[in-house]
Design a protein around this motif. Structure first.
Motif, PDB file in Angstrom:
ATOM      1  N   ALA A 120       0.805  -1.227   0.000  1.00  0.00           N
ATOM      2  CA  ALA A 120       0.000   0.000   0.000  1.00  0.00           C
ATOM      3  C   ALA A 120       0.838   1.278   0.000  1.00  0.00           C
ATOM      4  CB  ALA A 120      -0.927  -0.012   1.209  1.00  0.00           C
ATOM      5  N   ARG A 121       1.985   1.224   0.618  1.00  0.00           N
ATOM      6  CA  ARG A 121       2.815   2.440   0.692  1.00  0.00           C
ATOM      7  C   ARG A 121       3.314   2.822  -0.714  1.00  0.00           C
ATOM      8  NH1 ARG A 121       4.099   6.775   4.084  1.00  0.00           N
ATOM      9  NH2 ARG A 121       6.087   7.588   3.409  1.00  0.00           N
ATOM     10  N   THR A 122       3.970   1.870  -1.361  1.00  0.00           N
ATOM     11  CA  THR A 122       4.482   2.125  -2.719  1.00  0.00           C
ATOM     12  C   THR A 122       3.322   2.494  -3.654  1.00  0.00           C
ATOM     13  OG1 THR A 122       6.224   0.487  -2.359  1.00  0.00           O
ATOM     14  CG2 THR A 122       5.745   1.064  -4.649  1.00  0.00           C
ATOM     15  N   SER A 123       2.246   1.721  -3.560  1.00  0.00           N
ATOM     16  CA  SER A 123       1.137   1.904  -4.503  1.00  0.00           C
ATOM     17  C   SER A 123       0.442   3.246  -4.308  1.00  0.00           C
ATOM     18  CB  SER A 123       0.113   0.780  -4.332  1.00  0.00           C
ATOM     19  OG  SER A 123       0.701  -0.461  -4.596  1.00  0.00           O
ATOM     20  N   THR A 124       0.236   3.623  -3.047  1.00  0.00           N
ATOM     21  CA  THR A 124      -0.460   4.880  -2.789  1.00  0.00           C
ATOM     22  C   THR A 124       0.326   6.070  -3.341  1.00  0.00           C
ATOM     23  OG1 THR A 124      -1.620   4.068  -0.839  1.00  0.00           O
ATOM     24  CG2 THR A 124      -1.219   6.444  -0.939  1.00  0.00           C
ATOM     25  N   ILE A 125       1.628   6.055  -3.118  1.00  0.00           N
ATOM     26  CA  ILE A 125       2.441   7.182  -3.588  1.00  0.00           C
ATOM     27  C   ILE A 125       2.461   7.199  -5.115  1.00  0.00           C
ATOM     28  CG2 ILE A 125       4.756   8.212  -3.580  1.00  0.00           C
ATOM     29  CD1 ILE A 125       5.089   6.977  -0.722  1.00  0.00           C
ATOM     30  N   ALA A 126       2.614   6.010  -5.734  1.00  0.00           N
ATOM     31  CA  ALA A 126       2.642   5.940  -7.206  1.00  0.00           C
ATOM     32  C   ALA A 126       1.304   6.388  -7.803  1.00  0.00           C
ATOM     33  CB  ALA A 126       2.959   4.515  -7.652  1.00  0.00           C
ATOM     34  N   LEU A 127       0.206   5.956  -7.202  1.00  0.00           N
ATOM     35  CA  LEU A 127      -1.117   6.330  -7.711  1.00  0.00           C
ATOM     36  C   LEU A 127      -1.365   7.830  -7.497  1.00  0.00           C
ATOM     37  CD1 LEU A 127      -3.823   5.440  -8.955  1.00  0.00           C
ATOM     38  CD2 LEU A 127      -4.616   4.891  -6.650  1.00  0.00           C
ATOM     39  N   GLY A 128      -1.002   8.306  -6.315  1.00  0.00           N
ATOM     40  CA  GLY A 128      -1.208   9.729  -5.996  1.00  0.00           C
ATOM     41  C   GLY A 128      -0.435  10.644  -6.941  1.00  0.00           C
ATOM     42  N   ASN A 129       0.785  10.238  -7.302  1.00  0.00           N
ATOM     43  CA  ASN A 129       1.581  11.039  -8.247  1.00  0.00           C
ATOM     44  C   ASN A 129       0.847  11.167  -9.582  1.00  0.00           C
ATOM     45  OD1 ASN A 129       3.647  11.170  -6.378  1.00  0.00           O
ATOM     46  ND2 ASN A 129       4.887   9.569  -7.336  1.00  0.00           N
ATOM     47  N   ALA A 130       0.209  10.068 -10.002  1.00  0.00           N
ATOM     48  CA  ALA A 130      -0.447  10.061 -11.317  1.00  0.00           C
ATOM     49  C   ALA A 130      -1.795  10.777 -11.295  1.00  0.00           C
ATOM     50  CB  ALA A 130      -0.625   8.614 -11.782  1.00  0.00           C
ATOM     51  N   THR A 131      -2.562  10.610 -10.199  1.00  0.00           N
ATOM     52  CA  THR A 131      -3.916  11.194 -10.185  1.00  0.00           C
ATOM     53  C   THR A 131      -3.909  12.693  -9.861  1.00  0.00           C
ATOM     54  OG1 THR A 131      -4.197  10.525  -7.857  1.00  0.00           O
ATOM     55  CG2 THR A 131      -5.133   9.057  -9.548  1.00  0.00           C
ATOM     56  N   MET A 132      -2.876  13.154  -9.156  1.00  0.00           N
ATOM     57  CA  MET A 132      -2.922  14.539  -8.647  1.00  0.00           C
ATOM     58  C   MET A 132      -3.237  15.597  -9.713  1.00  0.00           C
ATOM     59  SD  MET A 132      -0.438  16.619  -6.090  1.00  0.00           S
ATOM     60  CE  MET A 132       1.059  16.142  -6.795  1.00  0.00           C
ATOM     61  N   PRO A 133      -2.538  15.611 -10.876  1.00  0.00           N
ATOM     62  CA  PRO A 133      -2.842  16.671 -11.847  1.00  0.00           C
ATOM     63  C   PRO A 133      -4.296  16.633 -12.324  1.00  0.00           C
ATOM     64  CG  PRO A 133      -0.942  15.345 -12.562  1.00  0.00           C
ATOM     65  CD  PRO A 133      -1.450  14.722 -11.303  1.00  0.00           C
ATOM     66  N   PHE A 134      -4.849  15.421 -12.459  1.00  0.00           N
ATOM     67  CA  PHE A 134      -6.247  15.303 -12.914  1.00  0.00           C
ATOM     68  C   PHE A 134      -7.205  15.748 -11.806  1.00  0.00           C
ATOM     69  CE2 PHE A 134      -3.890  12.317 -15.565  1.00  0.00           C
ATOM     70  CZ  PHE A 134      -4.347  12.649 -16.831  1.00  0.00           C
ATOM     71  N   MET A 135      -6.893  15.378 -10.570  1.00  0.00           N
ATOM     72  CA  MET A 135      -7.727  15.800  -9.432  1.00  0.00           C
ATOM     73  C   MET A 135      -7.747  17.328  -9.354  1.00  0.00           C
ATOM     74  SD  MET A 135      -7.102  15.064  -5.378  1.00  0.00           S
ATOM     75  CE  MET A 135      -5.867  16.332  -5.163  1.00  0.00           C
ATOM     76  N   LEU A 136      -6.569  17.927  -9.548  1.00  0.00           N
ATOM     77  CA  LEU A 136      -6.502  19.395  -9.462  1.00  0.00           C
ATOM     78  C   LEU A 136      -7.295  20.032 -10.601  1.00  0.00           C
ATOM     79  CD1 LEU A 136      -2.749  19.926  -8.435  1.00  0.00           C
ATOM     80  CD2 LEU A 136      -4.787  20.160  -6.984  1.00  0.00           C
ATOM     81  N   ALA A 137      -7.185  19.470 -11.815  1.00  0.00           N
ATOM     82  CA  ALA A 137      -7.940  20.030 -12.951  1.00  0.00           C
ATOM     83  C   ALA A 137      -9.438  19.948 -12.674  1.00  0.00           C
ATOM     84  CB  ALA A 137      -7.592  19.287 -14.234  1.00  0.00           C
ATOM     85  N   LEU A 138      -9.896  18.807 -12.151  1.00  0.00           N
ATOM     86  CA  LEU A 138     -11.331  18.636 -11.853  1.00  0.00           C
ATOM     87  C   LEU A 138     -11.779  19.638 -10.789  1.00  0.00           C
ATOM     88  CD1 LEU A 138     -11.418  14.721 -11.800  1.00  0.00           C
ATOM     89  CD2 LEU A 138     -12.699  16.177 -13.401  1.00  0.00           C
ATOM     90  N   ALA A 139     -10.939  19.847  -9.789  1.00  0.00           N
ATOM     91  CA  ALA A 139     -11.307  20.758  -8.697  1.00  0.00           C
ATOM     92  C   ALA A 139     -11.219  22.222  -9.140  1.00  0.00           C
ATOM     93  CB  ALA A 139     -10.407  20.502  -7.491  1.00  0.00           C
ATOM     94  N   ASP A 140     -10.188  22.541  -9.901  1.00  0.00           N
ATOM     95  CA  ASP A 140      -9.986  23.946 -10.316  1.00  0.00           C
ATOM     96  C   ASP A 140     -11.072  24.416 -11.284  1.00  0.00           C
ATOM     97  OD1 ASP A 140      -7.653  23.972  -8.855  1.00  0.00           O
ATOM     98  OD2 ASP A 140      -6.297  23.873 -10.591  1.00  0.00           O
TER      99      ASP A 140
END
Ligand SMILES: NC(=O)C1=CN([C@@H]2O[C@H](COP(=O)(O)OP(=O)(O)OC[C@H]3O[C@@H](n4cnc5c(N)ncnc54)[C@H](O)[C@@H]3O)[C@@H](O)[C@H]2O)C=CC1
Ligand SMILES: CC(=O)C(=O)O
Ligand SMILES: [Mg+2]
Length: 372
Positions: A306-326
């Motif tokens: 979960a540690r490796t996976s969460t960080i890897a997934l978070g790195n990838a989703t963050m720009p899309f999450m920010l675009a959706l929120a912004d």
């Protein structure tokens, strides 16, 4: 925007949808982040890490779902979570709807807007929000399969790398994409004799170049798979037709052509599985036997690390999450056709063709939906 992240409730799922770093970025963009207490613990993030990042830690999932305008998760919403979704709310997570009619009907009934990580695309024909977890699951597949091959776990008792004078395991990997390539790297590293099958000649050519003779490539058709089965010790199922139900590549009848204790690792199980006898399992009870063949079909393999996976997934989703929120989901999807490809459900309408085909549900064009 109010962004909410509940604790995952799927059994043995320790990942979390929003990392403290992603929360910090969202807060810097002027958004409010609500995180359920303990949501990050399984991935090594404490509530205090989120508070320091500017997020609000709340006591219950109910509070997160009731307050947030967008829910960011990892796994598909479970039944209890689906009951809390509402009209107008955005859900950003893995969905894997094609093999899951119950979830699909609940999401349609909720009126929410659901954007699936696994169908967001990129300019190179890839799936940028699936790829990081495919990298993880691919690396885990030979490791989990090797464990299942042990006699005590029902396997044939073959060691992946063999020993001097005794042959290594014969491993076939069906599907040479992100999962298949990562699985090949680990299986080759363990000393197994590896064959990768794919229908894409370009993909086979890439693998042939990169592995420089350390594995065999083979075009994937019924005859090729059937011809290999009697000599195999392990098969890794790693095919994908984006968004669609996985094609069944090994039938139940074919199990009798394999050696007892052969292991099938069906990574494609989240899209319904590519072996006829596959059914989803969990980390608590990962394997089962059909006709003497061991099946490993865990639908959330990356949750194990979960540690490796969460960080890897978070790195990838963050720009899309920010675009959706912004911008709000509609403008963000209008500006980015790759994000629009993630739209699976909006306001009671299904918007992804491969899911509609798999489940026999009418589909509304996503382009029409964002114009509406
Ligand atoms: N169980 C789990 O925890 C996880 C499962 N997955 C799943 O693993 C699967 C593979 O994902 P990726 O490698 O990222 O996909 P990908 O798109 O990178 O690769 C899929 C490959 O399958 C090939 N293919 C399609 N039909 C085929 C056929 N009939 N025979 C042989 N090859 C065929 C394609 O040409 C492609 O190279 C997906 O279903 C994905 O959702 C991914 C991560 C975690
Ligand atoms: C891809 C997926 O379903 C997972 O990482 O759990
Ligand atoms: Mg859980």
């Amino acid at each position: 925007m109010k962004i909410g992240c509940p604790k995952e409730i799927k059994p043995q799922e320790f990942r979390v949808g929003v990392t403290p770093n992603a929360a910090r970025e969202a807060v810097a963009h002027g958004h409010e982040v609500l995180i359920e207490t303990g949501a990050g613990r399984g991935a090594g993030f404490e509530d205090s890490d989120y508070s320091e990042a500017g997020a609000h830690v709340v006591d219950t999932a109910e509070e997160v779902f009731a307050t947030a305008e967008m829910i960011v998760k990892v796994k598909e919403p479970q039944t209890a979570e689906r009951k809390m979704l509402r009209e107008g709310q955005v859900l950003f997570t893995y969905l894997h709807l094609a093999p899951d009619p119950d979830q699909t009907h609940d999401l349609l009934a909720s009126g929410c807007t659901a954007i699936a990580y696994e169908t967001v695309t990129d300019d190179r024909g890839g799936l940028p929000l699936l790829a990081p977890m495919s990298e993880v699951a691919g690396r885990l597949a030979p490791q989990s399969g090797a464990w299942a091959l042990q006699k005590a776990n029902g396997g044939s008792g073959v060691l992946m790398g063999g020993v001097p004078g005794v042959r290594p395991a014969n491993v076939a990997i069906i599907g040479g994409g992100v999962v298949g390539t990562a699985a090949a790297r680990v299986a080759v590293g363990m000393g197994a004799n590896v064959t990768v099958l794919d229908r894409s000649i370009a993909r086979l050519s890439y693998l042939d170049d990169v592995f420089m003779g350390r594995l065999t490539t083979q075009f994937s058709d019924k005859g090729a798979v059937a011809g290999l089965l009697p000599d195999l010790d392990m098969v890794v199922g790693a095919v994908l037709i984006p968004g669609a139900a996985a094609p069944k590549l090994i039938s139940r009848d074919q199990l009798s052509t394999m050696k007892p204790g052969t292991v099938l690792v069906d990574v494609a199980i989240d899209q319904g599985g590519c072996f006829e006898t596959s059914k989803p399992t969990t980390h608590e009870n990962p394997i089962y036997d059909v006709d003497g063949i061991v099946h490993y079909c865990v639908a959330n393999m990356p949750g194990a690390v979960a540690r490796t996976s969460t960080i890897a997934l978070g790195n990838a989703t963050m720009p899309f999450m920010l675009a959706l929120a912004d911008k709000g989901w509609k403008q963000a999807c209008a500006d980015d056709p790759h994000l629009l490809n993630g739209l699976n459900v909006h306001a009671g309408k299904l918007t992804y063709y491969a899911v509609g085909k798999a489940l026999g549900i009418d589909v509304t064009s996503p382009q029409l939906v964002i114009k509406g």
